[in-house]
Design a protein around this motif. Structure first.
Motif: not given
Length: 618
Positions: A343-351, A353-371
């Motif tokens: 998610l950090k390297l390809t933020p614009d990639a299509p969602k 399907a193996a990730l839930t909505e919760e994983e997608q949302l919180r994973g994006t938050q972590f991607a913005n914070k972690l290097s």
């Protein structure tokens, strides 16, 4: 007596079969269901190439080959379990022998083809593995040369009813060395009516002599998103309500195997059926497979990266108490780390399907914070820790220590950052830097920017430090000496033929024998020393002489000048074989000091001549 006994026994048997009223007994409903039920992996096994999923390259190659009439004599299908090797072999056997008779409004089709819209004369028998001309052999139980000799003998005879005799050998790598050698000649030059289809999960165990005679297809693992869609379609046909999160869990657990996914789906339907209604829920699936709750996995990841070890260890203990395996928890953490990295390297990639909505949302938050360095280091610790947990006598304790290692390594700088910070501070600044650790929280709290750390303060001080300016090439050499980098200083003096020098830009030609990677090394060193990015390039121009070449030329000029002096010349004539090897100045400034005596013995071959005051001698 005997006849009476026989009549009574016959009467009891008849009563059991027909009941007291003489009517046939009805079979138990459950027995009928069990007798007719087919598992999903068999019920939805593909029968045409259009039904195969995830194997588009192979399907395209075979379609073109059949259209062009370039049908090979032997095919080798390899891949992991459950991706369709044996199924593909049966479909190929159908394609070789497809024969559709003509009926009213439809022409006959009697040729090899991959387009099989209807069942032909031989199709159903091939699908059921009961066709006399399609011989399936399991090499795991028929490994010897005698089994192969039987194939060789029967291959000479033409097929009984089909167009082509097909031999399907599953797990072909299990054949013995003698069996492989016995098959080589027939495999290379088989009769025109014979085709061989081999399937194996361990291609490296198949001799290269066999592989070279076959057309090889590597069947790939089915993508998770494609597998989720396939499972959803089967659930719709079966009338089963399935949660998308549950199907995603099945697809991940199957690891690309369609058969494994369908077997898990069969088990999940049976586990989740309540009050006669079939359904597949994520919570039920977690309990059935012993998986950790995905939301709790994300909570555990957050606590570890924040350095909140009491909460992290408590979460791991809770999941262990509910039946989750510690190794499985670490595996789920590794998967989520990988998802955050993507998610950090390809933020614009299509969602995904193996990730839930919760994983997608919180994973994006972590991607913005972690290097990226933090994520890659976490991934490496988890992979190493996973092996340790599986081998440890107490898996939970080993998993606890892996989490501690992750938390306390989360905010460590990369080696390049650490060297840059150490090289940018004077010794007294480094020694006075406070080393503090917040109580009750690991230093990993800095990874999510929840707390400031000395590393962050040091980075800000480095950014605020004044930049070093270099205006000449000689100043660059002096800076290398100041930083005690003798290797770079020597390379600058010996290997660099300067073409152009400007502040922030250096272009030079390499002297013979110089390292080709000097430009990259200089670029990195200059950025570390000056705090600015330098452009360093190797030129094709000749360039000026190196500093060492210039020094040697200057020394040669001084030597020639001294050699022309009458006194020195007379000394050289007086001592045959003597030569000047160096010209030294014994004065600290430009004043001429008193001449040093010249000592020379007749046996000496070399004389050291100091600078001579010719005016005093005159």
């Amino acid at each position: 007596m005997t006849d009476e006994f026989d009549r009574e026994a016959s009467g009891r048997a008849e009563a059991q079969l027909f009941g007291a009223a003489g009517l046939p007994r009805a079979a138990a409903p459950t027995a009928a269901v069990h007798a007719t039920y087919r598992v999903l992996a068999r019920k939805y096994r593909p029968t045409t190439f259009a039904d195969l999923i995830g194997q588009e390259p192979m399907v395209r190659t075979l379609s073109n080959a059949f259209e062009l009439g370039r049908i090979h004599q032997a095919y080798l299908l390899t891949g992991v379990r459950g991706v369709g090797k044996t199924t593909t072999a049966r479909i190929l056997a159908r394609a070789f022998n497809y024969d559709l008779p003509a009926v009213e409004g439809r022409e006959a089709m009697s040729r090899p083809t991959v387009h099989m819209p209807e069942l032909g004369l031989h199709c159903q028998a091939i699908i059921d593995s009961r066709h006399v001309d399609v011989i399936e052999m399991d090499a795991a139980s028929h490994t010897g040369i005698d089994d192969v000799r039987e194939i060789i003998e029967n291959a000479r005879y033409r097929p009984v009813s089909a167009r082509t005799k097909v031999y399907i050998i599953d797990e072909v790598h299990m054949l013995s060395k003698q069996a492989f050698n016995g098959l080589l000649k027939t495999l290379e030059e088989p009769p025109e009516h014979v085709k061989f289809l081999f399937a194996t999960t361990e291609i490296e165990k198949v001799p290269v002599t066999v592989r070279s005679r076959c057309l090889r297809f590597d069947l790939r693992r089915v993508d998770t998103e494609l597998l989720v869609r396939h499972l959803a379609g089967i659930c719709e046909k079966e009338g089963v309500a399935a949660e998308p999160a549950a199907l995603g869990m099945i697809a991940r657990a199957a690891e690309g195997s369609v058969r494994d996914a369908l077997s898990l789906l069969d088990q999940a339907i049976a586990f989740g059926t309540q009050s006669g209604a079939a359904g597949v829920a994520a919570d039920d699936l977690s309990t059935m497979l012993g998986l950790a709750d995905r939301n709790r996995i994300i909570d555990l990841f957050e606590r570890v990266m924040a350095g909140d070890m009491p909460a992290a260890l408590s979460l791991l203990k809770e999941q262990h108490d509910t039946g989750a395996d510690p190794a499985q928890v670490l595996s789920e953490l590794a998967e989520f780390t990988h998802a955050v990295t993507k998610l950090k390297l390809t933020p614009d990639a299509p969602k995904d399907a193996a990730l839930t909505e919760e994983e997608q949302l919180r994973g994006t938050q972590f991607a913005n914070k972690l290097s990226i360095p933090v994520l890659t280091r976490t991934w490496q610790i988890l992979l190493k820790g996973l092996q340790e947990v599986r081998e440890a006598p107490r898996p939970l304790a080993a998993a606890d220590m892996v989490l501690v290692r992750m938390a306390y390594a989360a905010d460590l700088p990369t080696p390049a950052d650490a060297l840059r910070q150490l090289g940018s501070f004077p010794a007294e600044t480094r020694s006075s830097t406070p080393q503090t650790t917040s109580r009750g929280r690991g230093p990993g709290a800095a990874a999510l920017a929840f707390a400031s750390t000395p590393v962050a303060n040091a980075a800000s001080q480095v950014a605020a430090a004044p930049k070093v300016r270099i205006e000449t090439f000689d100043a660059l050499v002096a800076l290398a000496a100041q930083n005690r980098d003798i290797q770079i200083k020597t390379a600058l003096e010996r290997d660099v033929r300067l073409v152009r020098f400007e502040e922030g830009s250096l272009e030079f030609a390499l002297a013979p024998g110089a390292s080709p990677g000097l430009a990259q090394t200089l670029m990195r060193k200059l950025q570390d020393w000056t705090g600015t990015r330098w452009m360093v390039a190797i030129s094709s121009a000749a360039g000026a002489p190196t500093l060492r070449e210039r020094a040697e030329a200057k020394e040669q000029e001084r030597r020639i000048g001294v050699q022309a002096d009458p006194l020195v010349r007379s000394v050289l004539e007086r001592f045959p074989g003597a030569e000047i090897v160096a010209v030294r100045s014994n004065a600290a400034d430009d004043e001429i000091a008193s001449p040093a005596p010249i000592v020379a013995e007749p046996s000496d071959e070399v004389a050291y001549v100091d600078e001579i005051d010719t005016e005093n001698d005159s």
